[in-house]
Each structure stands twice: as C-alpha cells, then as structure tokens.
Design a protein around this motif. Structure first.
Motif, mmCIF file in Angstrom:
data_model
loop_
_atom_site.group_PDB
_atom_site.id
_atom_site.type_symbol
_atom_site.label_atom_id
_atom_site.label_comp_id
_atom_site.label_asym_id
_atom_site.label_seq_id
_atom_site.Cartn_x
_atom_site.Cartn_y
_atom_site.Cartn_z
ATOM 1 N N ASN A 122 -15.272 8.958 6.602
ATOM 2 C CA ASN A 122 -15.074 7.540 6.921
ATOM 3 C C ASN A 122 -14.839 6.631 5.710
ATOM 4 O O ASN A 122 -14.701 5.432 5.868
ATOM 5 C CB ASN A 122 -16.226 6.992 7.764
ATOM 6 N N TRP A 123 -14.810 7.154 4.514
ATOM 7 C CA TRP A 123 -14.543 6.333 3.334
ATOM 8 C C TRP A 123 -13.038 6.126 3.191
ATOM 9 O O TRP A 123 -12.244 7.000 3.515
ATOM 10 C CB TRP A 123 -15.076 7.012 2.072
ATOM 11 N N CYS A 124 -12.656 4.975 2.663
ATOM 12 C CA CYS A 124 -11.255 4.656 2.411
ATOM 13 C C CYS A 124 -10.667 5.678 1.441
ATOM 14 O O CYS A 124 -11.284 6.022 0.428
ATOM 15 C CB CYS A 124 -11.144 3.250 1.825
ATOM 16 N N ALA A 125 -9.463 6.136 1.739
ATOM 17 C CA ALA A 125 -8.795 7.133 0.903
ATOM 18 C C ALA A 125 -8.400 6.575 -0.463
ATOM 19 O O ALA A 125 -8.144 7.339 -1.385
ATOM 20 C CB ALA A 125 -7.570 7.680 1.624
ATOM 21 N N ALA A 126 -8.368 5.256 -0.611
ATOM 22 C CA ALA A 126 -8.001 4.642 -1.896
ATOM 23 C C ALA A 126 -9.194 4.489 -2.834
ATOM 24 O O ALA A 126 -9.027 4.072 -3.976
ATOM 25 C CB ALA A 126 -7.360 3.282 -1.657
ATOM 26 N N LEU A 127 -10.375 4.841 -2.379
ATOM 27 C CA LEU A 127 -11.575 4.690 -3.207
ATOM 28 C C LEU A 127 -11.727 5.871 -4.151
ATOM 29 O O LEU A 127 -11.709 7.022 -3.724
ATOM 30 C CB LEU A 127 -12.818 4.592 -2.314
ATOM 31 N N ASP A 128 -11.865 5.586 -5.436
ATOM 32 C CA ASP A 128 -12.151 6.620 -6.424
ATOM 33 C C ASP A 128 -13.641 6.922 -6.331
ATOM 34 O O ASP A 128 -14.471 6.063 -6.608
ATOM 35 C CB ASP A 128 -11.795 6.130 -7.825
ATOM 36 N N VAL A 131 0.848 -1.186 0.000
ATOM 37 C CA VAL A 131 0.000 0.000 0.000
ATOM 38 C C VAL A 131 0.891 1.246 0.000
ATOM 39 O O VAL A 131 1.823 1.334 0.798
ATOM 40 C CB VAL A 131 -0.929 -0.003 1.246
ATOM 41 N N PRO A 132 0.615 2.194 -0.891
ATOM 42 C CA PRO A 132 1.399 3.431 -0.897
ATOM 43 C C PRO A 132 1.344 4.131 0.464
ATOM 44 O O PRO A 132 0.294 4.179 1.105
ATOM 45 C CB PRO A 132 0.723 4.275 -1.975
ATOM 46 N N GLN A 133 2.459 4.667 0.890
ATOM 47 C CA GLN A 133 2.584 5.261 2.220
ATOM 48 C C GLN A 133 1.553 6.368 2.474
ATOM 49 O O GLN A 133 1.064 6.508 3.593
ATOM 50 C CB GLN A 133 4.004 5.793 2.416
ATOM 51 N N HIS A 134 1.208 7.149 1.457
ATOM 52 C CA HIS A 134 0.264 8.251 1.666
ATOM 53 C C HIS A 134 -1.158 7.774 1.969
ATOM 54 O O HIS A 134 -2.002 8.563 2.352
ATOM 55 C CB HIS A 134 0.269 9.213 0.462
ATOM 56 N N LEU A 135 -1.408 6.474 1.833
ATOM 57 C CA LEU A 135 -2.722 5.912 2.142
ATOM 58 C C LEU A 135 -2.730 5.167 3.469
ATOM 59 O O LEU A 135 -3.718 4.535 3.830
ATOM 60 C CB LEU A 135 -3.176 4.967 1.016
ATOM 61 N N ILE A 136 -1.639 5.244 4.206
ATOM 62 C CA ILE A 136 -1.518 4.536 5.486
ATOM 63 C C ILE A 136 -1.615 5.525 6.637
ATOM 64 O O ILE A 136 -1.059 6.616 6.596
ATOM 65 C CB ILE A 136 -0.183 3.766 5.560
ATOM 66 N N ASP A 137 -2.351 5.114 7.653
ATOM 67 C CA ASP A 137 -2.517 5.913 8.868
ATOM 68 C C ASP A 137 -2.185 5.027 10.059
ATOM 69 O O ASP A 137 -2.019 3.812 9.914
ATOM 70 C CB ASP A 137 -3.955 6.406 8.959
ATOM 71 N N THR A 138 -2.098 5.602 11.234
ATOM 72 C CA THR A 138 -1.861 4.841 12.460
ATOM 73 C C THR A 138 -3.074 5.016 13.363
ATOM 74 O O THR A 138 -3.515 6.149 13.589
ATOM 75 C CB THR A 138 -0.596 5.358 13.182
ATOM 76 N N ASP A 139 -3.619 3.901 13.866
ATOM 77 C CA ASP A 139 -4.793 3.999 14.736
ATOM 78 C C ASP A 139 -4.372 4.355 16.166
ATOM 79 O O ASP A 139 -3.184 4.507 16.463
ATOM 80 C CB ASP A 139 -5.645 2.723 14.689
ATOM 81 N N GLN A 140 -5.338 4.466 17.040
ATOM 82 C CA GLN A 140 -5.055 4.899 18.418
ATOM 83 C C GLN A 140 -4.206 3.914 19.207
ATOM 84 O O GLN A 140 -3.664 4.259 20.252
ATOM 85 C CB GLN A 140 -6.358 5.177 19.152
ATOM 86 N N TRP A 141 -4.061 2.689 18.731
ATOM 87 C CA TRP A 141 -3.246 1.684 19.405
ATOM 88 C C TRP A 141 -1.879 1.514 18.759
ATOM 89 O O TRP A 141 -1.110 0.648 19.127
ATOM 90 C CB TRP A 141 -3.982 0.347 19.447
ATOM 91 N N GLY A 142 -1.599 2.329 17.735
ATOM 92 C CA GLY A 142 -0.303 2.277 17.074
ATOM 93 C C GLY A 142 -0.214 1.314 15.910
ATOM 94 O O GLY A 142 0.872 1.113 15.365
ATOM 95 N N SER A 143 -1.319 0.719 15.513
ATOM 96 C CA SER A 143 -1.325 -0.204 14.380
ATOM 97 C C SER A 143 -1.532 0.554 13.073
ATOM 98 O O SER A 143 -2.218 1.572 13.037
ATOM 99 C CB SER A 143 -2.449 -1.234 14.525
ATOM 100 N N GLU A 144 -0.953 0.022 11.998
ATOM 101 C CA GLU A 144 -1.147 0.637 10.693
ATOM 102 C C GLU A 144 -2.502 0.223 10.131
ATOM 103 O O GLU A 144 -2.886 -0.951 10.185
ATOM 104 C CB GLU A 144 -0.040 0.225 9.727
ATOM 105 N N MET A 168 -5.549 1.462 6.860
ATOM 106 C CA MET A 168 -5.785 2.272 5.670
ATOM 107 C C MET A 168 -6.317 3.623 6.123
ATOM 108 O O MET A 168 -7.154 3.703 7.027
ATOM 109 C CB MET A 168 -6.809 1.607 4.743
ATOM 110 N N ARG A 169 -5.796 4.682 5.525
ATOM 111 C CA ARG A 169 -6.267 6.026 5.848
ATOM 112 C C ARG A 169 -7.700 6.184 5.353
ATOM 113 O O ARG A 169 -8.065 5.719 4.292
ATOM 114 C CB ARG A 169 -5.370 7.074 5.179
#
Length: 103
Positions: free
Chosen positions: A59-65, A38-51, A53-54
C-alpha cells in the motif's frame, strides 16, 4: 520550600517535519488529474477507470524511496500531494493515525 519553575520555552509536541515522519501520507490514495508530469510507470488505473499513483503490494506509494522515506518525484509530484500541507489538520490526523497503529 521547593519551587518548580515551568519550562515554557520547551515545546510540548515534537516539531512536525517530513524528515521525522513515517511518510503516512504516502499510503493514501492519490488521484491524478490531467495537469501532472508523473512518469507513466508510476501511474495505475483504479476500479472506476481513474488514474491514480501506483501503490506497491504493501500500500505504499511506488514513488517513495524506502531508504530515505522521501518522494523520488518531488519536483513533479501530483497536485494533491502538493496541496497536502505539512502540519495542516489532514497531515496531523494522518500522523496521529499511523502513531496509533504502532502501539
């Protein structure tokens, strides 16, 4: 006497297809594991530190056109997205949930 002939060859439910869906699976939390491209610009970190999808503010996935309602990284989509099978119980449950939200 009138006789009704049932149309058993006509489907009672519409065919399950990603092209006829509101992409409700693209509103789910998607955990990322080490084996993704997954491209780095589409990755986020949740409140527990896990990677994860941004997701955008709505609330929609950032990778959705948003124009085509298709994944822009389909070929390298996360494992959890690959395992979310079209027409499986989880898919049908999410589709039903989104249908109820718009009633």
């Amino acid at each position: 006497m009138s006789q009704t002939i049932p149309h058993t060859q006509l489907p009672t439910e519409p065919e399950v297809s990603c092209s006829t869906c509101a992409a409700c699976c693209c509103q789910l939390e998607v955990m990322l594991f080490g084996d993704n491209d997954v491209p780095q610009h589409l990755i986020d970190t949740d409140q527990w530190g896990s990677e994860v999808m941004r997701r955008l503010d709505d609330n929609w996935c950032a990778a959705l056109d948003r124009n085509s309602m298709r994944c822009t990284i389909y070929e390298v989509r996360p494992l959890i997205c690959r395992e979310f099978e079209l027409g499986a119980a989880e898919c049908l449950e999410e589709r039903q949930g989104i249908a109820q939200a718009y009633r």
